[in-house]
Design a protein around this motif. Structure first.
Motif, PDB file in Angstrom:
ATOM      1  N   PRO A  62      -3.537 -11.060  -5.622  1.00  0.00           N
ATOM      2  CA  PRO A  62      -2.680  -9.640  -5.791  1.00  0.00           C
ATOM      3  C   PRO A  62      -2.109  -9.052  -4.626  1.00  0.00           C
ATOM      4  CG  PRO A  62      -5.237  -9.876  -6.640  1.00  0.00           C
ATOM      5  CD  PRO A  62      -4.864 -11.074  -5.966  1.00  0.00           C
ATOM      6  N   GLU A  63      -2.714  -8.964  -3.483  1.00  0.00           N
ATOM      7  CA  GLU A  63      -2.095  -8.798  -2.327  1.00  0.00           C
ATOM      8  C   GLU A  63      -0.895  -8.923  -2.055  1.00  0.00           C
ATOM      9  OE1 GLU A  63      -3.537  -5.565  -0.690  1.00  0.00           O
ATOM     10  OE2 GLU A  63      -2.059  -6.789   0.612  1.00  0.00           O
ATOM     11  N   PHE A  64      -0.703 -10.752  -1.999  1.00  0.00           N
ATOM     12  CA  PHE A  64       0.577 -11.269  -1.883  1.00  0.00           C
ATOM     13  C   PHE A  64       1.613 -10.855  -3.075  1.00  0.00           C
ATOM     14  CE2 PHE A  64       2.775 -14.739   0.192  1.00  0.00           C
ATOM     15  CZ  PHE A  64       3.563 -15.161  -0.538  1.00  0.00           C
ATOM     16  N   ARG A  65       1.032 -10.881  -4.215  1.00  0.00           N
ATOM     17  CA  ARG A  65       1.924 -10.520  -5.143  1.00  0.00           C
ATOM     18  C   ARG A  65       2.684  -8.986  -5.058  1.00  0.00           C
ATOM     19  NH1 ARG A  65      -1.496 -12.748  -9.122  1.00  0.00           N
ATOM     20  NH2 ARG A  65      -2.234 -10.485  -9.360  1.00  0.00           N
ATOM     21  N   GLN A  67       3.053  -7.621  -2.173  1.00  0.00           N
ATOM     22  CA  GLN A  67       3.986  -7.676  -0.957  1.00  0.00           C
ATOM     23  C   GLN A  67       4.983  -8.220  -1.493  1.00  0.00           C
ATOM     24  OE1 GLN A  67       2.282  -9.500   2.306  1.00  0.00           O
ATOM     25  NE2 GLN A  67       0.815  -7.727   2.658  1.00  0.00           N
ATOM     26  N   PHE A  68       5.216  -9.424  -2.383  1.00  0.00           N
ATOM     27  CA  PHE A  68       6.328  -9.989  -2.878  1.00  0.00           C
ATOM     28  C   PHE A  68       7.164  -9.288  -3.853  1.00  0.00           C
ATOM     29  CE2 PHE A  68       8.796 -13.298  -4.605  1.00  0.00           C
ATOM     30  CZ  PHE A  68       9.071 -13.111  -6.074  1.00  0.00           C
ATOM     31  N   GLN A  69       6.502  -8.102  -4.550  1.00  0.00           N
ATOM     32  CA  GLN A  69       7.116  -7.248  -5.396  1.00  0.00           C
ATOM     33  C   GLN A  69       7.961  -6.533  -4.266  1.00  0.00           C
ATOM     34  OE1 GLN A  69       7.833  -7.016  -8.460  1.00  0.00           O
ATOM     35  NE2 GLN A  69       6.126  -8.225  -9.486  1.00  0.00           N
ATOM     36  N   GLU A  70       7.400  -5.857  -3.499  1.00  0.00           N
ATOM     37  CA  GLU A  70       7.983  -4.732  -2.351  1.00  0.00           C
ATOM     38  C   GLU A  70       9.144  -5.551  -1.714  1.00  0.00           C
ATOM     39  OE1 GLU A  70       4.719  -3.338  -0.210  1.00  0.00           O
ATOM     40  OE2 GLU A  70       4.283  -2.000  -1.956  1.00  0.00           O
ATOM     41  N   MET A  71       8.832  -6.822  -1.264  1.00  0.00           N
ATOM     42  CA  MET A  71      10.275  -7.366  -0.864  1.00  0.00           C
ATOM     43  C   MET A  71      11.367  -7.493  -1.629  1.00  0.00           C
ATOM     44  SD  MET A  71      10.217 -11.480   0.268  1.00  0.00           S
ATOM     45  CE  MET A  71      10.718 -12.097  -1.167  1.00  0.00           C
ATOM     46  N   CYS A  72      10.965  -7.685  -2.729  1.00  0.00           N
ATOM     47  CA  CYS A  72      12.376  -8.076  -3.835  1.00  0.00           C
ATOM     48  C   CYS A  72      12.714  -6.593  -3.896  1.00  0.00           C
ATOM     49  CB  CYS A  72      11.688  -8.559  -5.366  1.00  0.00           C
ATOM     50  SG  CYS A  72      11.064 -10.038  -5.194  1.00  0.00           S
ATOM     51  N   ALA A  73      11.803  -5.696  -3.923  1.00  0.00           N
ATOM     52  CA  ALA A  73      12.516  -4.297  -4.266  1.00  0.00           C
ATOM     53  C   ALA A  73      13.479  -3.960  -3.238  1.00  0.00           C
ATOM     54  CB  ALA A  73      11.454  -3.316  -4.618  1.00  0.00           C
ATOM     55  N   SER A  74      13.054  -4.422  -2.016  1.00  0.00           N
ATOM     56  CA  SER A  74      13.760  -3.878  -0.738  1.00  0.00           C
ATOM     57  C   SER A  74      15.110  -4.697  -0.962  1.00  0.00           C
ATOM     58  CB  SER A  74      13.034  -4.109   0.651  1.00  0.00           C
ATOM     59  OG  SER A  74      12.707  -5.430   0.704  1.00  0.00           O
ATOM     60  N   SER A 140      -4.914  -7.001  -9.946  1.00  0.00           N
ATOM     61  CA  SER A 140      -4.943  -5.845  -9.395  1.00  0.00           C
ATOM     62  C   SER A 140      -4.678  -4.767 -10.327  1.00  0.00           C
ATOM     63  CB  SER A 140      -4.209  -5.811  -8.036  1.00  0.00           C
ATOM     64  OG  SER A 140      -2.713  -5.695  -8.511  1.00  0.00           O
ATOM     65  N   ILE A 141      -4.889  -3.570  -9.661  1.00  0.00           N
ATOM     66  CA  ILE A 141      -4.302  -2.303 -10.698  1.00  0.00           C
ATOM     67  C   ILE A 141      -2.717  -2.101 -10.683  1.00  0.00           C
ATOM     68  CG2 ILE A 141      -4.242   0.221 -10.691  1.00  0.00           C
ATOM     69  CD1 ILE A 141      -7.147  -0.872 -11.104  1.00  0.00           C
ATOM     70  N   ASP A 142      -2.322  -2.680  -9.526  1.00  0.00           N
ATOM     71  CA  ASP A 142      -0.697  -2.415  -9.480  1.00  0.00           C
ATOM     72  C   ASP A 142      -0.357  -3.438 -10.466  1.00  0.00           C
ATOM     73  OD1 ASP A 142       1.735  -2.004  -7.560  1.00  0.00           O
ATOM     74  OD2 ASP A 142       1.609  -4.199  -7.998  1.00  0.00           O
ATOM     75  N   ASP A 143      -0.792  -4.800 -10.730  1.00  0.00           N
ATOM     76  CA  ASP A 143      -0.476  -5.774 -11.508  1.00  0.00           C
ATOM     77  C   ASP A 143      -0.503  -5.142 -12.835  1.00  0.00           C
ATOM     78  OD1 ASP A 143      -2.245  -8.383  -9.989  1.00  0.00           O
ATOM     79  OD2 ASP A 143      -0.240  -8.079  -9.872  1.00  0.00           O
TER      80      ASP A 143
END
Lengths: 248, 190
Positions: A62-65, A67-74, A140-143
């Motif tokens: 979930p942590e990696f996921r 970070q991946f999402q945030e990278m994509c967003a950026s 995760s909750i974020d998921d």
């Protein structure tokens, strides 16, 4: 002083010059294009490597996921934008959230009998993880929040309410106003609340408190207790953690 | 021969030690009949399941209103909540509608309350009879429900009145015949 040659010769020279420039321009463009092409190939290759290497990580961690999402967003990419396309195919990210969305709907449907269609996000997470089985990935909750966002786009009648430090997920259509979420927040501590609690602790008028509580009883979110002493109290199944493994 | 097992409150409490109470039992409003119709439906359904499960667990086939009011089923001491007499009648009326309950008298003081219908009991008994190759044999009613052979079976210890009704359903299907022999009530299976 020699003037520029006029006449046919001049015209010929000009077009020749132009043609040469054009050639040069094309040549430059061509080589740039070729370079870009090579870069794209390299970029695509890197991306494929990344995908192969991290596809598992994305599914498992979930942590990696996050970070991946945030990278994509950026970089302005939404890997969930469509179920087709590079991201979805290479990384299976779309599938992951799509599956999660289905599991969320299942848990909400199964528990709505008990909680009236309002479930705490922690309980939702616990039950979704349980339904995924022992050996599957942590969620995760974020998921959950991202998957629910996707569900909302499909018009599933899902909404998320921020209550206190956490979230309540509403899976049945219905209007929960700010007053109602405040009542829930107030009730979080003991799982129940009285009209006096609302009047005294929130400085509400009695009528406002009565209206809010009546609405929640009507919606099946609250049960009344006539044996609570001086005053009736109102209890919310969605606030009482259900640690059973069953979906009932 | 003791047919009606007197269940003292003490025995009852002990039996409830390993009972799996549903989440509703620990939820205070469960003991107030809910004003909202949909919620009330869910509540009564839960009460019916709980009552039948309780009967099954304690192997009771009936209910006495006075006893019931103070029983652990309708009175959760820890929670300090109990079903009022009216509420108990509401739950029992629901069970009557479902066919699990029959009042023994007009005053509604006591009733038969069974977690399985007579026909269901009949089926279970007959299935066991066949599995033990006991067709075309005769046995007393007592042997059937209290003998060693049937120990561990769900119908072991079954109330005699319920047993007779169950066997009657089998009679209607010509799978059994009630008879007297040697002065005892018995049954022959086919």
């Amino acid at each position: 002083m020699s003037r520029r040659p006029a006449g046919i010769a001049a015209i010929k020279n000009k077009s020749l010059a132009q043609a040469k420039y054009k050639d040069k321009g094309s040549a430059i463009a061509d080589s740039q294009f070729a370079q870009m092409g090579k870069q794209m190939e390299m970029f695509k290759g890197n991306l494929e490597d990344f995908a192969t290497k991290h596809r598992d990580d994305i599914r498992k961690d979930p942590e990696f996921r996050l970070q991946f999402q945030e990278m994509c967003a950026s970089i302005g990419v939404d890997p969930l934008a469509s179920s087709k396309g590079f991201w979805a195919e290479m990384l299976g990210v779309g599938d992951f959230y799509y599956e999660l969305g289905i599991q969320i709907v299942e848990v909400c449907m199964a528990t709505s009998k008990r909680n009236g269609g309002l479930i705490s996000i922690e309980e939702l997470r616990r039950k979704v993880e349980a339904s995924r089985g022992r050996n599957s990935q942590a969620i995760s909750i974020d998921d959950l929040l991202r998957a629910i966002k996707k569900l909302k786009i499909l018009g599933n009648g899902f909404s998320v309410h921020k209550v206190g430090g956490s979230f309540l997920v509403q899976s049945v259509p219905g209007e929960l106003t700010l007053d109602h979420t405040v009542v829930l927040q107030q009730a979080q501590e003991k799982g129940n609340v009285t009209k006096s609690d609302l009047v005294n602790l929130l400085s509400w008028e009695e009528e406002r408190a009565r209206r809010a509580l009546d609405f929640m009883v009507k919606e099946g979110l609250a049960w009344v207790d006539h044996q609570s002493g001086n005053e009736h109290s109102f209890w919310f199944p969605s606030l009482i953690p259900d640690f059973s493994n069953s979906l009932n | 021969m003791i047919w009606k097992k007197e269940l003292s409150p003490f025995t009852c409490e002990a039996k409830m030690a390993d009972f799996d109470w549903p989440w509703q039992y620990k939820f205070p409003p469960f003991f107030t009949i809910q004003p909202n119709i949909e919620t009330r439906k869910k509540q009564l359904e839960a009460w019916c399941s709980l009552v039948l499960e309780y009967q099954r667990h304690t192997k009771q086939y009936g209910l006495d209103i006075t006893e019931a009011q103070s029983s652990v089923l309708f009175y959760n001491k820890q929670l300090n909540r109990k079903l009022s007499l009216d509420a108990i009648y509401t739950v029992l009326e629901e069970l009557r509608k479902r066919g699990n309950l029959t009042w023994k008298d007009k005053t509604r003081k006591s009733c038969t309350l069974i977690w399985r219908t007579y026909a269901e009991w009949g089926k279970i008994i007959y299935k066991w009879v066949v599995s033990k190759s006991l067709t075309n044999t005769v046995c007393t009613l007592y042997e059937l429900t209290n003998g060693e052979d049937s120990e561990g079976q769900e119908f072991h210890g079954l109330d005699k009145d319920v047993l007779i009704q169950a066997l009657k359903t089998l009679e209607a299907e010509r799978k059994a015949e009630l008879m007297d022999f040697d002065g005892s009530e018995g049954v022959k299976f086919f």
